[in-house]
Design an enzyme around this catalytic site. Structure first.
Site, mmCIF file in Angstrom:
data_model
loop_
_atom_site.group_PDB
_atom_site.id
_atom_site.type_symbol
_atom_site.label_atom_id
_atom_site.label_comp_id
_atom_site.label_asym_id
_atom_site.label_seq_id
_atom_site.Cartn_x
_atom_site.Cartn_y
_atom_site.Cartn_z
ATOM 1 N N ARG A 300 43.411 -17.829 -7.280
ATOM 2 C CA ARG A 300 42.561 -18.324 -6.197
ATOM 3 C C ARG A 300 43.186 -19.536 -5.514
ATOM 4 N NH1 ARG A 300 36.640 -17.263 -9.107
ATOM 5 N NH2 ARG A 300 36.558 -15.058 -8.486
ATOM 6 N N TYR A 443 40.692 -10.991 -0.768
ATOM 7 C CA TYR A 443 40.993 -10.716 -2.173
ATOM 8 C C TYR A 443 40.892 -11.954 -3.049
ATOM 9 C CZ TYR A 443 46.063 -11.703 -1.132
ATOM 10 O OH TYR A 443 47.272 -12.232 -0.756
ATOM 11 N N GLU A 444 41.022 -11.713 -4.356
ATOM 12 C CA GLU A 444 40.794 -12.730 -5.396
ATOM 13 C C GLU A 444 39.374 -13.285 -5.354
ATOM 14 O OE1 GLU A 444 42.885 -12.582 -7.495
ATOM 15 O OE2 GLU A 444 44.622 -11.835 -6.405
ATOM 16 N N GLY A 445 38.440 -12.424 -5.008
ATOM 17 C CA GLY A 445 37.055 -12.830 -4.816
ATOM 18 C C GLY A 445 36.858 -13.204 -3.369
#
Length: 611
Positions: A300, A443-445
């Site tokens: 993140r 992406y990555e949450g």
């Protein structure tokens, strides 16, 4: 073709003047023992990093975008022309080992320095940078919770760059809701497990740049509970290593296809099929989510740095173009003997450029502050200091991911706008920056998930303790500087904003305890994160402006660097920081306007039907 020059002057200003990083790192025995806290050494490393990315990676950026990756019939993947050769040089120069543990062949440099390297890599070639970037995340998770046997076998290869790594979470039916994953693990009875299932959206999932790929895979052991409580983490190599650590037989994991994407074409985004692939448990059974979060948190921050890096390179190219492109006349005339003036003289173009400069420089300051805090969290000898740093890292990580990627995408769009019609044409490269930057928000949450993580988990779940610690830091700064002749107004604005952030937090918390429940948190979260991001940026801009004024008064501004800081801070507080006023209004609006009659508004016979 776009150009890029690493912003070393600003980086070293932040490292040495804003953060006083060499002195802070010198308090940590880990870095002094490795002799890596030295200011001159860190400066030399940054200079060499800049040279590498500017000469080796920038020329490959358009190549990777045009060619993309190619999957062959046997599932193997070929990366774009020049990618592997550049990676071989990267490995040979030791960049893969920069901040890794010397026990496994690393150099033990501060995370602060590797953080800056990642920004440079992303500015130069974000698709290429993802190959070593995912490996670093795999290293972090394995180093933290892997058994000594796994670490001894795999970490030296990952640290040297001989092998790369991935993180395998997402499945076709399970994205954010990982409790729904179907990938199964069966105990083989010999210390290994058979892994079967399909993972999608796996960045750097298959390629030709390294001899082996180490996949960290979330799967559910037979008999484990449903949901996230029953997920474990497994190490599944593409090739099973031999006893002496060499590449052995092919494992049961194959790239089924590559995604055709909006951007980051040079990175292989793979669908991976695991068919009774041999894997080994990493950490504890049913603790896979907490173990994977070690890697996800690193990813993140890395994603936030993608937004920062792409914003920087887009701004740089827009600035060059604005100085050269002549259109319209300005009074007073800049080129009175010419038909038109450079567009940089026009206020709206300056607005777009200063927006890019203000968000990028504040983002870099936050990223480096966060990176120094990670160094302190992991290695500081004082337990209280480690806890303080860990709380700050937890609080700022979702802001770094979401605020920096939102701003990075917007900077790319505005920088493209500076080019006018040329910005839409492929040969200028600006449209690639826009396409590449878009994924960072997803992406990555997704950034909505980051906002929920910030407000729900990092702020409300602990009763606001982490927020209160940061508020204390801000209040101390405000009290020390609200009468300052240069930055007093900034300190006052910051103090009011910080107090309002606290009151908004209480409003949301009270609503969440009422009939609205969690929906009130969800409705406010995205705007809350952006408000919080401005508070952090405002604090950092006020600090940077204070230093700049001191240096100007001391006669140390021959190159105009500090004057630029002062004027950019003025722009930020006048033009960007006031966004918090509208955000406060939308935060207070809560969930009421979202709780609509679904049949009437959306044409959906759903469960949420409101009067």
């Amino acid at each position: 073709m776009p150009t890029y020059k690493a912003p070393l002057r600003d980086i070293k200003f932040l490292m040495n003047e804003l953060l006083d990083a060499p002195a802070e790192l010198a308090k940590i025995p880990y870095y002094t023992a490795n002799e890596t806290a030295d200011a001159d050494l860190m400066s030399q490393v940054l200079d060499e990093a800049a040279r590498f990315v500017e000469t080796e990676l920038v020329p490959l950026n358009a190549v990777g975008d045009k060619e993309g990756c190619v999957r062959h019939d046997n599932g193997d993947v070929t990366t774009p022309t020049g990618f592997k050769a550049a990676y071989d040089k990267y490995r040979a120069a030791g960049w893969t080992a920069l901040d890794a543990d010397p026990t496994y062949g690393g150099q033990g440099m501060p995370h602060l320095i590797s953080n800056v390297l990642v920004e440079m890599l992303n500015s130069a070639n974000v698709a290429w940078s993802m190959y070593p970037g995912l490996s670093h995340g795999a290293y972090s998770a394995l180093h933290a919770v892997g058994s000594d046997t796994l670490k001894d076998l795999y970490l030296p290869k990952i640290v040297s760059g001989e092998w790369t790594g991935t993180m395998c979470l997402t499945e076709p039916h399970a994205g954010t809701d990982l409790g729904m994953i179907r990938t199964k693990a069966t105990d083989n009875g010999d210390g290994s497990y058979a892994i079967s299932g399909t993972k999608i959206f796996i960045s750097a999932g298959e390629h030709d740049m390294a001899d082996n790929i180490v996949h960290l895979v979330l799967a559910r052991l037979e008999g484990s509970p449903e949901g996230t409580k029953g997920i474990s983490l497994f190490l599944v190599p593409k090739f099973i290593p031999t006893a002496d650590g060499k590449v052995g037989e092919r494992n049961g994991v194959v790239c089924g296809s590559l995604e055709h994407k909006m951007g980051i074409h040079g990175n292989a985004t793979a669908v991976l099929n695991f068919d009774q692939a041999q894997g080994w448990l990493v950490g504890e059974v049913n603790k896979g989510m907490s173990h994977m979060f070690i890697m996800m948190n690193a990813a993140r921050l890395g994603t936030g740095l993608q937004g920062l890096g792409l914003g920087e390179v887009a701004y740089q190219n827009a600035l060059v173009y604005a100085k050269d492109r002549t259109q319209m006349r300005h009074e007073p005339r800049v080129n009175p003997g010419e038909q038109a003036d450079p567009i940089i003289v026009h206020p709206d173009v300056r607005r777009m450029l200063l927006t890019g400069k203000a968000y990028t420089e504040a983002g870099r300051a936050m990223a480096m502050w966060l990176a120094l805090s990670i160094d302190q969290e992991h290695h500081h000898p004082d337990e209280a200091k480690r806890k303080e740093a860990a709380d700050l890292v937890a609080l700022l990580t979702p802001i770094a991911k979401a605020f920096m990627t939102d701003n990075g995408f917007n900077i790319a769009v505005q920088s493209q706008q500076v080019f006018g019609g040329h910005g839409y044409i492929q040969e200028w490269g600006m449209e690639q920056f826009v396409r590449d930057a878009r994924i960072g928000q997803i992406y990555e949450g997704t950034n909505g998930i980051q906002a929920l993580d910030l407000l729900g988990r990092k702020v409300l779940m602990d009763g606001g303790k982490k927020l209160q610690k940061l508020a204390g830091t801000l209040q101390e700064f405000v009290e020390e500087n609200e009468s300052d002749e240069h930055i007093g107004d900034y300190a006052t604005q910051l103090g009011k904003a910080a107090q309002q952030l606290g009151s908004l937090t209480m409003v949301i918390g009270q609503k969440a305890m009422g009939e609205g429940g969690a929906d009130e948190v969800n409705a406010a979260a995205v705007d809350y994160l952006r408000f919080f991001g401005h508070v952090v940026y405002g604090y950092l801009w006020a600090r940077m402006a204070k230093i700049a004024h001191e240096q100007i008064e001391a006669g140390n501004d021959k190159d105009g660097f500090y004057t630029a800081k002062v004027q950019t801070a003025k722009f930020y507080f006048a033009k960007l920081f006031p966004e918090i006023k509208s955000l406060a209004t939308t935060i207070k609006a809560g969930n009421e306007t979202l709780a609509v009659d679904d049949r009437a508004v959306f044409g959906w016979e759903g469960a949420l039907v409101h009067a």
